[in-house]
Design an enzyme around this catalytic site. Sequence first.
Site, PDB file in Angstrom:
ATOM      1  N   THR A  96       5.396   2.043  -0.205  1.00  0.00           N
ATOM      2  CA  THR A  96       5.419   0.734  -0.851  1.00  0.00           C
ATOM      3  C   THR A  96       6.861   0.273  -0.858  1.00  0.00           C
ATOM      4  O   THR A  96       7.700   0.820  -1.571  1.00  0.00           O
ATOM      5  CB  THR A  96       4.878   0.817  -2.285  1.00  0.00           C
ATOM      6  OG1 THR A  96       3.507   1.229  -2.250  1.00  0.00           O
ATOM      7  CG2 THR A  96       4.962  -0.543  -2.980  1.00  0.00           C
ATOM      8  N   LYS A 171      -0.099  -5.169  -1.574  1.00  0.00           N
ATOM      9  CA  LYS A 171       0.201  -4.082  -2.499  1.00  0.00           C
ATOM     10  C   LYS A 171       1.093  -4.536  -3.645  1.00  0.00           C
ATOM     11  O   LYS A 171       0.838  -4.216  -4.815  1.00  0.00           O
ATOM     12  CB  LYS A 171       0.865  -2.933  -1.737  1.00  0.00           C
ATOM     13  CG  LYS A 171       1.352  -1.775  -2.619  1.00  0.00           C
ATOM     14  CD  LYS A 171       0.199  -1.103  -3.377  1.00  0.00           C
ATOM     15  CE  LYS A 171       0.711  -0.057  -4.361  1.00  0.00           C
ATOM     16  NZ  LYS A 171       1.310   1.111  -3.718  1.00  0.00           N
ATOM     17  N   LYS A 246      10.313   0.035 -10.031  1.00  0.00           N
ATOM     18  CA  LYS A 246      10.635  -0.274  -8.635  1.00  0.00           C
ATOM     19  C   LYS A 246       9.608  -1.213  -8.022  1.00  0.00           C
ATOM     20  O   LYS A 246       9.955  -2.217  -7.395  1.00  0.00           O
ATOM     21  CB  LYS A 246      10.722   1.030  -7.833  1.00  0.00           C
ATOM     22  CG  LYS A 246      11.154   0.852  -6.380  1.00  0.00           C
ATOM     23  CD  LYS A 246      10.014   0.725  -5.397  1.00  0.00           C
ATOM     24  CE  LYS A 246       9.263   2.022  -5.199  1.00  0.00           C
ATOM     25  NZ  LYS A 246       8.268   1.911  -4.087  1.00  0.00           N
TER      26      LYS A 246
END
Length: 312
Positions: A96, A171, A246
């Site tokens: 990701t 995502k 993050k």
Amino acid sequence: MAVVAWIGLGHMGGPMTANMVKAGHSVRGFDLSAAALDAAVANGVQAAGSVEAAVQGADVVFTMLPKGEHVRSVYFGGSGILAHAAKDTLLIDSSTIDIESAQAVHDAAAAAGFRFVDAPVSGGMSGAAAGTLTFMVGGESGAVADASGYIQPMAANIIPTGGATTGQAAKICNNLMLFINLASTSEGAVLADRLGLDKQVFWDIASVSSGDSWALRTWYPVPGVVPTAAANNGFAPTFTAELAHKDIGLAIAAARSTQTPLEIGEHVQQLFQRLIDGGQGAKDCSMIVSLVDGSLPAPGASKEPAAGAGKE
């Protein structure tokens, strides 16, 4: 069965490769962490001493790495994947990462004559172990179709998302919604408790009403209600606060590049930052509830949750 090269054998890559081995594939893995590599070898992965050694003769290369900078370093340069994999090797990145890094790898791979897809996953460590992840796969349609065949042993859902970087886009938008839901679930759970509602009764109501969400059903931040919740285990990580910070940061960066206001998302990122500043970044992200119930340890205190954290 295929020869699979796998770079990145951490909390996600380790169980994912175990499922590839169970499906009969020959998996060669590389990780900078000796402990992660040893754990993967115990599950049937063949250890490689470098990226170059891992990708030699592979039919497909998977990467599962923490950040865009790590993905770039593994793909680019004289010791990278693009320098050493055969041109007919399919390249799949399930990290990701930021949209810019994903686009850079797409562009470099295409320029070098490779097929590449971005294929991040949703489902966390439990989904990785169970082989029930959702893969969001972006790239050229033929490469996406071929990638889906390799992905099957690890997935409950494989969803083509469109062209280059659309897997990453899906995502980061999904995770943005998840973490906002988690924050609202934490506030509702604590308020319900303080208004005298039984924790199980309230969950039973919310889970079949308009307050329902995946976060409520899977990560409910009060112990003794949802079996899969980290709250039952002292907030031992299933998805750390650092990773949540993050990931929501990736969405905020993408929003700024598209002039999209994310006022709620930015606030939730600040909440995760407070957890990190409080020494709890390695704990589960559902420990965000400690910012609502007041149980977050003071900076410099023990990194274990305060007594009664997340409880009624």
